[in-house]
Design a protein around this motif. Structure first.
Motif, PDB file in Angstrom:
ATOM      1  N   ASP A   1       0.834  -1.199   0.000  1.00 18.47           N
ATOM      2  CA  ASP A   1       0.000   0.000   0.000  1.00 18.47           C
ATOM      3  C   ASP A   1       0.874   1.256   0.000  1.00 18.47           C
ATOM      4  O   ASP A   1       0.410   2.337  -0.360  1.00 18.47           O
ATOM      5  N   TYR A   2       2.141   1.092   0.400  1.00 17.88           N
ATOM      6  CA  TYR A   2       3.127   2.163   0.240  1.00 17.88           C
ATOM      7  C   TYR A   2       3.899   1.973  -1.072  1.00 17.88           C
ATOM      8  O   TYR A   2       3.780   2.768  -1.995  1.00 17.88           O
ATOM      9  N   ILE A   3       4.670   0.876  -1.165  1.00 18.49           N
ATOM     10  CA  ILE A   3       5.583   0.672  -2.307  1.00 18.49           C
ATOM     11  C   ILE A   3       4.838   0.689  -3.640  1.00 18.49           C
ATOM     12  O   ILE A   3       5.285   1.338  -4.591  1.00 18.49           O
ATOM     13  N   ASN A   4       3.739   0.001  -3.722  1.00 21.36           N
ATOM     14  CA  ASN A   4       3.029  -0.145  -4.995  1.00 21.36           C
ATOM     15  C   ASN A   4       1.671   0.545  -4.996  1.00 21.36           C
ATOM     16  O   ASN A   4       0.687   0.038  -5.552  1.00 21.36           O
ATOM     17  N   ASN A   5       1.671   1.715  -4.336  1.00 16.30           N
ATOM     18  CA  ASN A   5       0.485   2.566  -4.354  1.00 16.30           C
ATOM     19  C   ASN A   5       0.928   3.994  -4.014  1.00 16.30           C
ATOM     20  O   ASN A   5       1.294   4.754  -4.916  1.00 16.30           O
ATOM     21  N   TYR A   6       0.970   4.332  -2.739  1.00 18.35           N
ATOM     22  CA  TYR A   6       1.249   5.716  -2.321  1.00 18.35           C
ATOM     23  C   TYR A   6       2.561   6.262  -2.882  1.00 18.35           C
ATOM     24  O   TYR A   6       2.643   7.439  -3.251  1.00 18.35           O
ATOM     25  N   LEU A   7       3.584   5.415  -2.982  1.00 16.71           N
ATOM     26  CA  LEU A   7       4.902   5.878  -3.447  1.00 16.71           C
ATOM     27  C   LEU A   7       5.054   5.831  -4.971  1.00 16.71           C
ATOM     28  O   LEU A   7       6.148   6.021  -5.492  1.00 16.71           O
ATOM     29  N   LYS A   8       3.964   5.569  -5.679  1.00 13.86           N
ATOM     30  CA  LYS A   8       3.974   5.622  -7.146  1.00 13.86           C
ATOM     31  C   LYS A   8       2.928   6.649  -7.603  1.00 13.86           C
ATOM     32  O   LYS A   8       1.863   6.294  -8.135  1.00 13.86           O
ATOM     33  N   PRO A   9       3.248   7.939  -7.416  1.00 21.00           N
ATOM     34  CA  PRO A   9       2.256   9.007  -7.642  1.00 21.00           C
ATOM     35  C   PRO A   9       1.834   9.156  -9.102  1.00 21.00           C
ATOM     36  O   PRO A   9       0.790   9.743  -9.382  1.00 21.00           O
ATOM     37  N   LYS A  10       2.618   8.610 -10.044  1.00 18.39           N
ATOM     38  CA  LYS A  10       2.224   8.724 -11.453  1.00 18.39           C
ATOM     39  C   LYS A  10       1.148   7.708 -11.807  1.00 18.39           C
ATOM     40  O   LYS A  10       0.461   7.834 -12.818  1.00 18.39           O
ATOM     41  N   ILE A  11       1.035   6.654 -11.010  1.00 20.50           N
ATOM     42  CA  ILE A  11       0.078   5.586 -11.316  1.00 20.50           C
ATOM     43  C   ILE A  11      -1.138   5.620 -10.397  1.00 20.50           C
ATOM     44  O   ILE A  11      -2.254   5.341 -10.821  1.00 20.50           O
ATOM     45  N   TYR A  12      -0.927   5.966  -9.134  1.00 19.73           N
ATOM     46  CA  TYR A  12      -2.013   5.912  -8.142  1.00 19.73           C
ATOM     47  C   TYR A  12      -2.320   7.314  -7.602  1.00 19.73           C
ATOM     48  O   TYR A  12      -1.419   8.141  -7.505  1.00 19.73           O
ATOM     49  N   THR A  13      -3.571   7.536  -7.237  1.00 18.14           N
ATOM     50  CA  THR A  13      -3.992   8.881  -6.826  1.00 18.14           C
ATOM     51  C   THR A  13      -3.855   9.138  -5.320  1.00 18.14           C
ATOM     52  O   THR A  13      -4.002  10.280  -4.881  1.00 18.14           O
ATOM     53  N   THR A  14      -3.581   8.095  -4.535  1.00 16.45           N
ATOM     54  CA  THR A  14      -3.651   8.258  -3.071  1.00 16.45           C
ATOM     55  C   THR A  14      -2.776   9.399  -2.536  1.00 16.45           C
ATOM     56  O   THR A  14      -3.206  10.129  -1.648  1.00 16.45           O
ATOM     57  N   SER A  15      -1.554   9.551  -3.090  1.00 20.71           N
ATOM     58  CA  SER A  15      -0.670  10.588  -2.535  1.00 20.71           C
ATOM     59  C   SER A  15      -1.136  11.988  -2.920  1.00 20.71           C
ATOM     60  O   SER A  15      -0.713  12.975  -2.331  1.00 20.71           O
ATOM     61  N   HIS A  16      -2.013  12.087  -3.944  1.00 18.53           N
ATOM     62  CA  HIS A  16      -2.580  13.390  -4.305  1.00 18.53           C
ATOM     63  C   HIS A  16      -3.773  13.719  -3.408  1.00 18.53           C
ATOM     64  O   HIS A  16      -4.151  14.865  -3.263  1.00 18.53           O
ATOM     65  N   MET A  17      -4.370  12.676  -2.853  1.00 13.60           N
ATOM     66  CA  MET A  17      -5.586  12.873  -2.061  1.00 13.60           C
ATOM     67  C   MET A  17      -5.326  12.988  -0.560  1.00 13.60           C
ATOM     68  O   MET A  17      -6.094  13.627   0.154  1.00 13.60           O
ATOM     69  N   TYR A  18      -4.269  12.319  -0.081  1.00 11.94           N
ATOM     70  CA  TYR A  18      -4.064  12.229   1.372  1.00 11.94           C
ATOM     71  C   TYR A  18      -2.638  12.609   1.762  1.00 11.94           C
ATOM     72  O   TYR A  18      -1.689  12.303   1.054  1.00 11.94           O
ATOM     73  N   THR A  19      -2.486  13.211   2.936  1.00 13.09           N
ATOM     74  CA  THR A  19      -1.157  13.357   3.543  1.00 13.09           C
ATOM     75  C   THR A  19      -0.753  11.974   4.057  1.00 13.09           C
ATOM     76  O   THR A  19      -1.595  11.069   4.152  1.00 13.09           O
ATOM     77  N   THR A  20       0.509  11.823   4.422  1.00 12.83           N
ATOM     78  CA  THR A  20       0.937  10.507   4.940  1.00 12.83           C
ATOM     79  C   THR A  20       0.150  10.154   6.201  1.00 12.83           C
ATOM     80  O   THR A  20      -0.171   8.989   6.428  1.00 12.83           O
ATOM     81  N   ASN A  21      -0.162  11.160   7.006  1.00 14.33           N
ATOM     82  CA  ASN A  21      -0.909  10.894   8.233  1.00 14.33           C
ATOM     83  C   ASN A  21      -2.349  10.456   7.936  1.00 14.33           C
ATOM     84  O   ASN A  21      -2.850   9.496   8.527  1.00 14.33           O
ATOM     85  N   GLN A  22      -2.989  11.134   6.979  1.00 16.46           N
ATOM     86  CA  GLN A  22      -4.354  10.741   6.599  1.00 16.46           C
ATOM     87  C   GLN A  22      -4.359   9.343   5.983  1.00 16.46           C
ATOM     88  O   GLN A  22      -5.257   8.540   6.239  1.00 16.46           O
ATOM     89  N   TYR A  23      -3.343   9.087   5.159  1.00 16.17           N
ATOM     90  CA  TYR A  23      -3.267   7.775   4.493  1.00 16.17           C
ATOM     91  C   TYR A  23      -3.108   6.664   5.533  1.00 16.17           C
ATOM     92  O   TYR A  23      -3.810   5.643   5.464  1.00 16.17           O
TER      93      TYR A  23
END
Ligand SMILES: *[C@@H]1O[C@H](CO)[C@@H](O)[C@H](O)[C@H]1NC(C)=O
Ligand SMILES: *[C@@H]1O[C@H](CO)[C@@H](O)[C@H](O)[C@H]1NC(C)=O
Ligand SMILES: *[C@@H]1O[C@H](CO)[C@@H](O)[C@H](O)[C@H]1NC(C)=O
Length: 358
Positions: A173-195
């Protein structure tokens, strides 16, 4: 003549040893009747072999030190889940969901799948994977099967309550989601704390789901220091530090929220015992034996080993087999301390040997 006596002596000796061995085998039973495994590539033992995915380890040098060779384990030898199984007294490794038959389901099933996460979309850019929600659906079908086969609801309920369940998920959920901002939207939507907060909330519901399916002794593994993995270091750089600090900070937020959720699950479900395994605490106490973090194989661009039959001696002195996954020596250390912890920080409130006896 002397030779003949020696032969006789040897065969008697051999017979006694054999008989002793058979008695030993006959009376030694696992400490618990069953053991169920959930998670990602850290625990996968072959569930991804049949999937169309780049997250597969069904080729050498994976399995170099495993008795059966290549199996779909993402390391050179045994996984943490395998070693805990041995410590619990299981003579055979728990079969993967992909291969298990009715005959074996009462002893446990391994549902773990490389690339999978707490979130459904996690890992999707790499192809097929079995998310934690899907693993729980698979467990639901195994449990229904067991009720049907055993034909005694009370018995099956009691059986399921005695099993050890281990869960290790969230790294992807970090390596293959949040830390891939070109592919997944989570890091655009949430701060690390919210995530961390939404991940842990979803995970908490999933763990409650495992309880609802009869699980009563559940060990939840926290996330390791993902920012120290060779692959993440090569993607993000460390600015002169040993690890990628921002990643370790993000993961710490997750772990710090997960532990209180485990305590909460214990408080609300008094007939169950959940425990939190602190992988960070375990990895930092290596008892004088300091492992490096150099990978033990030639890496592909995605951080997995490139296919080769050559093996490197680095695997006995490094924490990492490929860019992400621990070596067997590292797994032995983690498994032993999660089973029998030396510090109260390693496993709380219980280590696994304690969980067995509750
Ligand atoms: C069902 O299992 C329970 C618990 O093991 C046992 O006490 C009971 O005798 C079993 N019932 C039948 C009909 O076998
Ligand atoms: C895990 O252990 C580390 C090292 O001892 C500690 O700093 C951290 O607070 C622990 N994490 C949790 C969630 O207990
Ligand atoms: C845990 O380890 C200690 C030594 O470190 C040992 O004395 C003890 O028997 C072990 N306990 C279990 C349950 O394996």
């Amino acid at each position: 003549m002397a030779n003949c006596q020696l032969n006789l002596f040897l065969s008697i000796y051999f017979f006694v040893v054999l008989a002793d061995f058979q008695i030993h085998v006959a009376i030694s039973k696992p400490q618990v009747p069953c053991y169920f495994i959930f998670g990602d590539s850290l625990f996968d033992s072959g569930n991804n072999n049949q999937l169309v995915s780049t997250v597969k380890s069904d080729y050498p040098p994976y399995g170099t030190d495993f008795p059966q060779g290549v199996t779909g384990r993402f390391t050179n030898g045994r996984t943490i889940a395998d070693i805990i199984g041995e410590l619990l007294g299981f003579k055979e490794y728990i079969p993967s969901y992909a291969t298990v038959t009715d005959q074996h389901i009462s002893q446990g099933v391994n549902y773990a799948s490389g690339g999978s996460g707490i979130r459904e979309e996690t890992g999707s850019h790499m192809g097929g994977r079995i998310s934690l929600d899907k693993q729980l659906l698979n467990h639901h079908s195994i449990v229904s099967r067991l009720f049907h086969l055993q034909q005694n609801t009370t018995f099956t309920r009691e059986h399921l309550s005695k099993c050890i369940y281990i869960v290790n998920i969230g790294s992807n959920d970090y390596i293959n989601n949040y830390l891939k901002p070109k592919i997944y939207t989570t890091s655009h939507m949430y701060t690390t704390n919210q995530y961390a907060k939404i991940l842990v909330r979803q995970y908490s519901r999933q763990l409650k789901g495992l309880y609802d399916l009869g699980g009563r002794k559940i060990a939840v593994f926290g996330l390791g220091l993902i920012g120290c993995s060779p692959a993440e270091i090569s993607i993000f750089g460390t600015e002169g530090r040993p690890c990628v600090k921002s990643i370790n900070d993000a993961v710490r937020l997750f772990n710090n929220k997960l532990k209180p959720v485990v305590d909460e699950l214990n408080a609300y479900n008094s007939d169950a015992k959940f425990t939190f395994i602190n992988v960070t605490s375990i990895s930092t106490q290596q008892g004088g034996k300091v492992l490096t973090n150099v990978p033990s194989c030639i890496l592909r661009a995605d951080g997995q080993c490139a296919q080769t039959t050559l093996t490197s001696p680095v695997r006995t002195i490094s924490m990492y087999y490929d860019g992400y996954h621990p070596t067997e020596v590292s797994n032995i250390h983690t498994a032993k301390l999660s089973y029998n912890s030396t510090s109260r920080m390693d496993a709380s409130p219980y280590d696994i040997s304690h969980l067995v006896r509750l």
